[in-house]
Scaffold this motif. Structure first.
Motif, short mmCIF file in Angstrom:
data_model
loop_
_atom_site.label_atom_id
_atom_site.label_comp_id
_atom_site.label_asym_id
_atom_site.label_seq_id
_atom_site.Cartn_x
_atom_site.Cartn_y
_atom_site.Cartn_z
N ALA A 102 0.55 -1.22 -0.16
CA ALA A 102 -0.15 0.27 0.12
C ALA A 102 0.80 1.42 -0.13
N VAL A 103 2.09 0.71 0.32
CA VAL A 103 3.06 2.81 0.80
C VAL A 103 4.06 2.13 -0.46
N LYS A 104 3.94 1.57 -1.08
CA LYS A 104 5.42 1.22 -1.79
C LYS A 104 5.23 1.99 -3.29
N ASN A 105 6.80 2.64 -3.58
CA ASN A 105 6.56 3.86 -5.11
C ASN A 105 5.71 4.97 -4.37
N LEU A 106 4.91 5.04 -3.53
CA LEU A 106 4.54 6.40 -2.93
C LEU A 106 4.74 7.89 -3.27
N SER A 107 4.64 8.22 -4.83
CA SER A 107 5.47 9.87 -4.56
C SER A 107 5.51 10.80 -2.84
N PRO A 108 6.88 11.19 -2.51
CA PRO A 108 6.71 12.25 -1.24
C PRO A 108 6.08 13.01 -1.50
N ASP A 109 5.51 13.70 -2.14
CA ASP A 109 4.52 14.80 -2.84
C ASP A 109 3.25 14.36 -2.10
N LEU A 110 3.52 12.40 -2.39
CA LEU A 110 1.17 12.55 -1.98
C LEU A 110 1.10 12.48 -0.55
N ARG A 111 2.06 12.17 0.26
CA ARG A 111 1.56 11.66 1.81
C ARG A 111 1.07 12.88 2.39
N GLY A 112 1.32 13.81 1.91
CA GLY A 112 0.40 14.23 2.98
C GLY A 112 -0.97 15.57 2.35
N ILE A 113 -1.48 15.00 1.02
CA ILE A 113 -2.48 15.16 1.05
C ILE A 113 -3.68 14.40 1.08
N LYS A 114 -4.56 15.22 1.92
CA LYS A 114 -6.72 15.07 2.00
C LYS A 114 -6.85 15.33 1.08
N PRO A 115 -7.78 14.27 0.33
CA PRO A 115 -8.84 14.10 -0.89
C PRO A 115 -9.60 15.27 -0.07
N ASP A 116 -10.79 16.06 -0.76
CA ASP A 116 -11.94 16.44 -0.42
C ASP A 116 -12.42 15.35 0.00
N LYS A 117 -13.44 15.16 1.41
CA LYS A 117 -14.45 15.11 1.79
C LYS A 117 -13.58 13.43 2.37
N LEU A 118 -12.45 13.39 2.64
CA LEU A 118 -11.98 12.91 3.74
C LEU A 118 -10.75 12.82 5.03
N PRO A 119 -11.10 12.36 5.89
CA PRO A 119 -10.67 12.91 7.33
C PRO A 119 -8.87 12.96 7.39
N TYR A 120 -8.71 11.90 6.40
CA TYR A 120 -7.35 11.44 6.71
C TYR A 120 -6.71 12.20 5.60
N SER A 121 -4.93 11.91 5.80
CA SER A 121 -3.96 12.30 4.77
C SER A 121 -3.43 11.32 4.31
N ILE A 122 -2.47 10.19 3.79
CA ILE A 122 -1.55 8.56 3.80
C ILE A 122 -0.91 8.85 4.84
N TRP A 123 0.14 9.96 5.37
CA TRP A 123 0.90 10.21 6.37
C TRP A 123 0.01 9.86 7.29
N GLN A 124 -1.09 10.64 7.91
CA GLN A 124 -1.75 10.46 8.96
C GLN A 124 -1.94 8.85 9.42
N LEU A 125 -2.74 8.30 8.41
CA LEU A 125 -2.65 6.85 8.47
C LEU A 125 -1.55 5.90 8.95
N VAL A 126 -0.62 6.32 8.02
CA VAL A 126 0.72 5.71 8.17
C VAL A 126 1.13 5.75 9.43
N ASP A 127 1.34 6.89 9.61
CA ASP A 127 1.00 6.90 11.18
C ASP A 127 0.23 6.86 12.59
N HIS A 128 -0.25 6.40 12.17
CA HIS A 128 -2.28 5.69 12.94
C HIS A 128 -1.74 4.04 13.17
N ILE A 129 -1.82 3.98 11.98
CA ILE A 129 -1.30 2.55 12.19
C ILE A 129 0.07 2.24 12.72
N ARG A 130 1.28 2.94 12.77
CA ARG A 130 2.50 3.15 14.13
C ARG A 130 1.87 2.86 15.36
#
Length: 167
Positions: free
Chosen positions: A35-63
């Motif tokens: 799920a996180v393989k080859n994810l461009s660094p510039d996409l880690r912090g994008i929170k799409p409209d109407k979604l509560p979290y970015s990928i970074w927030q989800l990864v850190d929450h899993i951690r």
């Protein structure tokens, strides 16, 4: 009686193997690593409209959640962070590539430590811990697997929304 005990021991061993496969494999879903393989660094912090979290927030929450479950499972004096503030970062993106890599490394290391608990025959799967509210190692293994799979699905959905998923 010895045959029955051996059967229980073999069954428990099989259960341990299946739990480890659930935690480390990807039979019915994508793995965290995929799920996180080859994810461009510039996409880690994008929170799409109407979604509560970015990928970074989800990864850190899993951690954080996996670490919490690991520590709870092996340390009777452990105190969990406050809910929900202690489990979710407010930062949309990691401060650096090093912070991203450290989070991924901790997730791998903590999972390996939890698998070591499952592999330890001295750690009973079924007996409730002497602390907590009746939790046992089996329940905590299932909790890690369930929680991580849920959020892996969210990561993949965000990647799809960002046109960054080829799976």
């Amino acid at each position: 009686m010895a045959q029955q005990n051996q059967s229980v021991s073999e069954t428990t061993s099989i259960l341990r193997q299946q739990l480890i496969a659930l935690l480390t494999g990807s039979n019915a879903h994508q793995s965290f690593e995929d799920a996180v393989k080859n994810l461009s660094p510039d996409l880690r912090g994008i929170k799409p409209d109407k979604l509560p979290y970015s990928i970074w927030q989800l990864v850190d929450h899993i951690r954080i959640a996996q670490w919490d479950i690991l520590e709870f499972s092996r340390n009777p004096n452990y105190q969990s962070p406050p809910w929900p503030s202690g489990y979710w970062t407010k930062a949309l993106a990691p401060e650096s590539d090093a912070e991203w890599k450290q989070a991924l490394t901790q997730i791998q290391q903590d999972l390996a430590a939890f698998v070591a608990l499952l592999n330890d025959p001295a750690c009973d799967l079924f007996t409730p811990f002497t602390y907590g509210d009746g939790q046992n190692l089996l329940r905590e293994a299932l909790l890690i697997a369930d929680h991580t799979a849920y959020h892996v699905g969210e990561i993949i959905i965000i990647r799809r929304l960002l046109d960054a998923w080829e799976g």
